[in-house]
Scaffold this active site. Sequence first.
Site, PDB file in Angstrom:
ATOM      1  CG  ASP A   1     -85.598  31.106  68.519  1.00 37.79           C
ATOM      2  OD1 ASP A   1     -86.735  30.823  68.915  1.00 37.79           O
ATOM      3  OD2 ASP A   1     -84.942  30.395  67.730  1.00 37.79           O
TER       4      ASP A   1
ATOM      5  CG  ASP B   1     -86.886  24.825  69.655  1.00 30.29           C
ATOM      6  OD1 ASP B   1     -86.466  23.730  70.051  1.00 30.29           O
ATOM      7  OD2 ASP B   1     -87.916  25.368  70.105  1.00 30.29           O
TER       8      ASP B   1
END
Length: 261
Positions: A27, A29
């Site tokens: 991922d 953020d």
Amino acid sequence: MSALQDDALACALKTLATTEHLLVAVDFDGTLSPLVERAEDARPLPGSAAALQALAALPRTTTALISGRALDSLRVVASPGPDTLLIGSHGAETWAGTGREPLTLTGEQQSLLNTATAAVQQVVDVHPGSRVEFKPAGVVLHTRTADDDVARAAVEAARAGLADLPGLTISDGKRVLEVSVVKADKGTGLGRLRALVGATAVFFAGDDVTDEHAQRALDPQDVGVKVGDGDSAAQYRVPSPAALTAVLEELLALRSAGASA
């Protein structure tokens, strides 16, 4: 000797690094990048970005970013290398190399998206500090820069305004409300990448509740890492994006040693 504090994770990485074809998917953020108030200000930690780039250059190793961001936004903030595959909009968008057709909506989906976007915009207009983000297949309510009471009210108002619109997928994240007209999640996106590259094992790291779809999609030979606090299906946990840098660097060192053996 491993520099990691978690001996079990270090052992799991050592086994993972020997797999025939490794997919390293992360991922963005809150994982590669610390969370920031303004989404456009996010950037990957230099050590994590360097480790991911070096992993992509190794034989039989594929890297990928799996994000809730739209692909255009992800490219701007992450500056991924040309060999890194991309999943955007929580699985609704995929970039697996040049020549792949971009996401297109049906007329019905586009109409639904227009209506949902207008409903979220109305909420933002009357809740100071909230913001709207537009995506090819969805719209996002951001409340990170709003006061807590305003944020809660904005989410409640948005959910109420969207309640009568069938066909939407609505999910909560960290101070965001994600709305999509395409049914997809990071687990299905990860599965597509696994099949596409023929990965025999997967490393995945994420921090948010939306990453749990990918954590639950992992197989026994895979390694899942949760970044930060909160319940998770991941086998392992690190406290912060900075701590994940050490994990990626350890995986790089182990995979590099095997590639050169």
